[in-house]
Enzyme design. Structure first.
Site, PDB file in Angstrom:
ATOM      1  N   ILE A 134       5.040  -3.525 -36.570  1.00  0.00           N
ATOM      2  CA  ILE A 134       6.149  -2.620 -36.859  1.00  0.00           C
ATOM      3  C   ILE A 134       7.339  -3.031 -35.997  1.00  0.00           C
ATOM      4  CG2 ILE A 134       6.823  -0.214 -37.101  1.00  0.00           C
ATOM      5  CD1 ILE A 134       4.234  -1.091 -38.638  1.00  0.00           C
ATOM      6  N   GLU A 135       8.439  -3.478 -36.633  1.00  0.00           N
ATOM      7  CA  GLU A 135       9.536  -4.061 -35.870  1.00  0.00           C
ATOM      8  C   GLU A 135      10.910  -3.485 -36.193  1.00  0.00           C
ATOM      9  OE1 GLU A 135       9.393  -8.279 -36.349  1.00  0.00           O
ATOM     10  OE2 GLU A 135       7.236  -8.383 -36.014  1.00  0.00           O
ATOM     11  N   VAL A 136      11.111  -2.887 -37.349  1.00  0.00           N
ATOM     12  CA  VAL A 136      12.433  -2.435 -37.756  1.00  0.00           C
ATOM     13  C   VAL A 136      12.814  -1.161 -37.008  1.00  0.00           C
ATOM     14  CG1 VAL A 136      13.840  -1.628 -39.677  1.00  0.00           C
ATOM     15  CG2 VAL A 136      12.178  -3.464 -40.032  1.00  0.00           C
TER      16      VAL A 136
END
Length: 300
Positions: A134-136
């Site tokens: 999960i990066e956004v």
């Protein structure tokens, strides 16, 4: 629900194939087909070594088949990327209840659930877990609730394996809440595309950040931490030449009790990199070169 650091007996990782469903928001891979091929071709591992190489497969049509990846002898863990939608089709979680509903969806669609109201890509064949990448910004909430909800399906006969792929930067809060649950079996730390904390700042920085990750008290001793690397200069920023990994990095990080191996991004860009580092990843002691654990990826 049993925290990861409690002593509960599950089938051993040495005798059970683990397929982790990784959740992702930026890929358009046809996941059901990938899962089917993946499980069918990679269920023959006998590896006994608690470390190895993990690789992401499924992001480039030129990377070869999953069968070829399985038979290459290079990988102990294969991550099939990515699951792009889940539940109602959203890429994010809106509440703890939403997280529980997504866990139910994952359980009945890909894992050990038996609710006939869900379409299962493999029919009754269950996968073994879920990986979080999960990066956004703006999508970091409630993944801890999802981890707890998925872990609530654990039984003495079947465990839902959990993996997380955080960026290496100590100041990135993306997955902190989820990691603090202590429920993740694998932590695949991305030492790439993080200027100031990856190899763009030298070996000393990579080792300093590795020490930081291994000093986190919220990662239980039973978890395995991986050094995530781009497999070529074109795969991502912070590429480390294999000779540097073998001679300057692995001899240091192998001594850490949580060390699990090396994660590579990705199979297409791995055009000899895994072979160059293979014998050093486990210090030449992993004689069986077949994948044991297989992951399917979800990223936001």
């Amino acid at each position: 629900m049993t925290p990861k650091n409690m002593q509960k007996q599950y089938p051993t990782k040495e005798t059970q194939i683990h397929i982790l469903l990784e959740m992702a928001a930026y890929s358009q891979i046809a996941l059901p087909i990938l899962i089917l091929i993946f499980f069918t071709l990679c269920t023959f591992s006998q590896s006994q070594k608690p470390c190895g190489i993990s690789v992401y497969w499924g992001q480039d049509g030129r990377e070869g088949t999953l069968r070829e990846a399985c038979l290459s002898g290079s990988y102990k863990y294969i991550n099939i990327a990515f699951l792009t939608t889940f539940g109602s089709g959203n890429y994010t979680l809106s509440s703890p209840e939403d997280a529980r509903q997504v866990a139910n969806y994952l359980w009945n669609t890909f894992l050990g659930g038996t609710n006939r109201g869900y379409v299962r890509p493999l029919g009754p064949t269950p996968l073994s877990g879920v990986d979080f990448d999960i990066e956004v910004p703006g999508t970091f909430l409630y993944w801890d609730d999802l981890a707890r909800a998925l872990s609530s399906y654990n039984t003495p006969q079947r465990k839902v394996y959990l993996s997380v792929a955080p960026e290496c930067s100590p100041i990135n809060p993306a997955m902190n809440a989820a990691i603090r649950t202590g429920l993740f079996d694998y932590v695949l730390v991305q030492f790439y595309n993080n200027p100031g904390y990856d190899y763009t700042s030298g070996v000393s920085m990579v080792l300093a950040v590795w020490r930081w990750w291994n000093s986190r008290i919220d990662i239980p001793m039973s978890s395995q931490i991986f050094l995530g690397l781009p497999a070529s200069p074109s795969a991502g920023g912070g590429y480390i030449p294999s000779v540097v990994v073998v001679n300057e990095i692995l001899p240091v990080i192998r001594s850490y009790p949580n060390y699990g191996g090396v994660m590579l991004w990705n199979k297409y860009w791995d055009q000899g990199y895994s072979s160059a580092i293979y014998s050093a990843v486990c210090n030449g002691t992993d004689a069986v070169r077949r994948p044991e654990e297989l992951f399917i990826s979800q990223v936001v």
